[in-house]
Design a protein around this motif. Structure first.
Motif, PDB file in Angstrom:
ATOM      1  N   UNK A 141       0.836  -1.210   0.000  1.00 48.11           N
ATOM      2  CA  UNK A 141       0.000   0.000   0.000  1.00 48.11           C
ATOM      3  C   UNK A 141       0.869   1.258   0.000  1.00 48.11           C
ATOM      4  N   UNK A 142       1.932   1.243   0.809  1.00 43.86           N
ATOM      5  CA  UNK A 142       2.837   2.398   0.851  1.00 43.86           C
ATOM      6  C   UNK A 142       3.499   2.621  -0.504  1.00 43.86           C
ATOM      7  N   UNK A 143       3.923   1.543  -1.136  1.00 42.19           N
ATOM      8  CA  UNK A 143       4.591   1.641  -2.436  1.00 42.19           C
ATOM      9  C   UNK A 143       3.662   2.247  -3.486  1.00 42.19           C
ATOM     10  N   UNK A 144       2.421   1.751  -3.539  1.00 42.06           N
ATOM     11  CA  UNK A 144       1.458   2.264  -4.518  1.00 42.06           C
ATOM     12  C   UNK A 144       1.126   3.733  -4.247  1.00 42.06           C
ATOM     13  N   UNK A 145       1.171   4.124  -2.963  1.00 42.33           N
ATOM     14  CA  UNK A 145       0.882   5.516  -2.592  1.00 42.33           C
ATOM     15  C   UNK A 145       2.056   6.448  -2.881  1.00 42.33           C
ATOM     16  N   UNK A 146       3.203   5.886  -3.262  1.00 40.64           N
ATOM     17  CA  UNK A 146       4.344   6.725  -3.611  1.00 40.64           C
ATOM     18  C   UNK A 146       5.390   6.863  -2.530  1.00 40.64           C
ATOM     19  N   UNK A 147       5.330   6.014  -1.514  1.00 38.01           N
ATOM     20  CA  UNK A 147       6.312   6.052  -0.425  1.00 38.01           C
ATOM     21  C   UNK A 147       7.467   5.104  -0.732  1.00 38.01           C
ATOM     22  N   UNK A 148       8.684   5.522  -0.413  1.00 36.42           N
ATOM     23  CA  UNK A 148       9.850   4.651  -0.576  1.00 36.42           C
ATOM     24  C   UNK A 148       9.752   3.494   0.419  1.00 36.42           C
ATOM     25  N   UNK A 162      12.288   4.235 -19.726  1.00 31.98           N
ATOM     26  CA  UNK A 162      11.600   5.045 -18.718  1.00 31.98           C
ATOM     27  C   UNK A 162      11.370   4.312 -17.404  1.00 31.98           C
ATOM     28  N   UNK A 163      11.952   3.122 -17.232  1.00 35.37           N
ATOM     29  CA  UNK A 163      11.715   2.380 -15.994  1.00 35.37           C
ATOM     30  C   UNK A 163      12.915   1.497 -15.659  1.00 35.37           C
ATOM     31  N   UNK A 164      12.936   1.059 -14.390  1.00 39.65           N
ATOM     32  CA  UNK A 164      13.988   0.162 -13.934  1.00 39.65           C
ATOM     33  C   UNK A 164      13.621  -1.283 -14.258  1.00 39.65           C
ATOM     34  N   UNK A 165      14.644  -2.058 -14.574  1.00 42.01           N
ATOM     35  CA  UNK A 165      14.435  -3.476 -14.860  1.00 42.01           C
ATOM     36  C   UNK A 165      15.659  -4.254 -14.389  1.00 42.01           C
ATOM     37  N   UNK A 166      15.461  -5.552 -14.209  1.00 45.40           N
ATOM     38  CA  UNK A 166      16.568  -6.401 -13.770  1.00 45.40           C
ATOM     39  C   UNK A 166      17.635  -6.451 -14.855  1.00 45.40           C
ATOM     40  N   UNK A 167      18.851  -6.109 -14.484  1.00 41.91           N
ATOM     41  CA  UNK A 167      19.999  -6.164 -15.386  1.00 41.91           C
ATOM     42  C   UNK A 167      20.764  -7.438 -15.035  1.00 41.91           C
ATOM     43  N   UNK A 168      20.353  -8.541 -15.652  1.00 39.93           N
ATOM     44  CA  UNK A 168      20.855  -9.860 -15.253  1.00 39.93           C
ATOM     45  C   UNK A 168      22.233 -10.147 -15.846  1.00 39.93           C
ATOM     46  N   UNK A 169      23.134 -10.631 -15.001  1.00 38.39           N
ATOM     47  CA  UNK A 169      24.444 -11.053 -15.492  1.00 38.39           C
ATOM     48  C   UNK A 169      24.524 -12.572 -15.627  1.00 38.39           C
ATOM     49  N   UNK A 184       7.413   5.474 -11.365  1.00 43.78           N
ATOM     50  CA  UNK A 184       7.784   6.703 -10.668  1.00 43.78           C
ATOM     51  C   UNK A 184       9.051   6.550  -9.829  1.00 43.78           C
ATOM     52  N   UNK A 185       9.621   5.369  -9.787  1.00 37.24           N
ATOM     53  CA  UNK A 185      10.801   5.142  -8.966  1.00 37.24           C
ATOM     54  C   UNK A 185      11.984   5.979  -9.443  1.00 37.24           C
ATOM     55  N   UNK A 186      12.725   6.499  -8.481  1.00 37.69           N
ATOM     56  CA  UNK A 186      13.929   7.278  -8.809  1.00 37.69           C
ATOM     57  C   UNK A 186      15.198   6.435  -8.660  1.00 37.69           C
ATOM     58  N   UNK A 187      15.127   5.373  -7.878  1.00 40.44           N
ATOM     59  CA  UNK A 187      16.267   4.463  -7.768  1.00 40.44           C
ATOM     60  C   UNK A 187      15.806   3.109  -7.245  1.00 40.44           C
ATOM     61  N   UNK A 188      16.507   2.080  -7.670  1.00 35.27           N
ATOM     62  CA  UNK A 188      16.276   0.711  -7.188  1.00 35.27           C
ATOM     63  C   UNK A 188      17.641   0.142  -6.855  1.00 35.27           C
ATOM     64  N   UNK A 189      17.834  -0.246  -5.607  1.00 33.60           N
ATOM     65  CA  UNK A 189      19.140  -0.753  -5.193  1.00 33.60           C
ATOM     66  C   UNK A 189      18.978  -1.951  -4.276  1.00 33.60           C
ATOM     67  N   UNK A 190      20.064  -2.696  -4.131  1.00 34.86           N
ATOM     68  CA  UNK A 190      20.058  -3.883  -3.272  1.00 34.86           C
ATOM     69  C   UNK A 190      21.182  -3.740  -2.268  1.00 34.86           C
ATOM     70  N   UNK A 240      18.203  -6.934   1.154  1.00 34.47           N
ATOM     71  CA  UNK A 240      17.075  -5.995   1.110  1.00 34.47           C
ATOM     72  C   UNK A 240      17.014  -5.270  -0.244  1.00 34.47           C
ATOM     73  N   UNK A 241      15.806  -5.201  -0.795  1.00 37.09           N
ATOM     74  CA  UNK A 241      15.562  -4.435  -2.018  1.00 37.09           C
ATOM     75  C   UNK A 241      15.017  -3.083  -1.619  1.00 37.09           C
ATOM     76  N   UNK A 242      15.668  -2.007  -2.066  1.00 43.39           N
ATOM     77  CA  UNK A 242      15.264  -0.662  -1.688  1.00 43.39           C
ATOM     78  C   UNK A 242      14.673   0.055  -2.910  1.00 43.39           C
ATOM     79  N   UNK A 243      13.417   0.502  -2.746  1.00 42.08           N
ATOM     80  CA  UNK A 243      12.696   1.168  -3.819  1.00 42.08           C
ATOM     81  C   UNK A 243      12.425   2.604  -3.398  1.00 42.08           C
ATOM     82  N   UNK A 244      13.078   3.546  -4.072  1.00 42.76           N
ATOM     83  CA  UNK A 244      12.938   4.969  -3.738  1.00 42.76           C
ATOM     84  C   UNK A 244      12.007   5.632  -4.732  1.00 42.76           C
TER      85      UNK A 244
END
Length: 208
Positions: free
Chosen positions: A75-82, A144-151, A192-198, A202-206
């Motif tokens: 719910x927080x994610x859909x509402x725009x919260x990191x 325009x969006x983040x995606x898994x960059x698989x190695x 709308x994500x500005x960054x996706x990091x690990x 933990x997966x962090x969605x900003x």
């Protein structure tokens, strides 16, 4: 003596080259098919006695005590919260959103040591045999969006990342299928994500 024209020699040489090329292609295709259909062990941790280079599938966990708050974070994610999420929350959410009569199993996620893994069983068209698909890597912005960059990308025991174009083709198909199954509000929040990091496990969605 028998006389041979240059055109005959050229034709014979061309025939040898074509036959050789076809043999190589068929040989590679058979090797790939064998590797794809090779059973991959599903384990909770890599066996200590596993041979170097052996392909195994380590599935992610869905511990309810660690993932109890997945609905609140969704719910927080859909509402725009990191938000910060662990694999248990992702796997519980995926299982809850998969219909009982769904043709395919839900995606399984694993996050360890800064590496994100997604996996799922796939049925090979025409054969009816199920193999494990798994991909590991980090996230990067694509368009325009983040995606898994698989190695690393495997279909069965076949390392698709070592075959030119194969990994991207399969990843695009999996990604497109996953996006169509997500609610529109979730897709909008992801865009709308500005960054996706690990970090660690933990997966962090900003969000903006």
């Amino acid at each position: 003596m028998c006389a041979h024209s240059s055109s005959d020699e050229g034709g014979s040489l061309t025939g040898v080259i074509v036959a050789g090329a076809v043999s190589v292609v068929v040989g590679v295709a058979l090797c790939v098919a064998v590797m794809v259909l090779t059973p991959v062990p599903i384990v909770k941790a890599r066996p200590a006695d596993a041979a170097a280079g052996a392909v195994v599938y380590i599935s992610g966990t869905a511990d309810r005590s660690r993932g109890a708050d997945w609905q609140g974070k969704e719910r927080d994610f859909i509402a725009g919260t990191s938000v910060k999420v662990v694999e248990d929350e992702l796997n519980l959410a995926a299982a809850a959103q998969t219909k009982p009569d769904a043709a395919s199993a839900p995606l399984n996620f694993r996050i360890r040591d800064g590496v994100f893994q997604v996996g799922t069983p796939l049925t090979i068209p025409g054969l009816g045999q199920t193999v494990i698909f798994q991909a590991r890597g980090g996230f990067a912005r694509h368009g325009d969006r983040f995606a898994l960059d698989a190695h690393e990308v495997y279909l069965g025991a076949c390392p698709l990342h070592r075959l030119p174009g194969a990994a991207g083709l399969v990843m695009n198909r999996i990604g497109a299928s996953a996006r169509t199954s997500l609610p529109a509000e979730f897709q909008a929040a992801w865009s709308r994500l500005t960054s996706v990091s690990i970090e660690g496990d933990t997966l962090q969605l900003a969000s903006q």
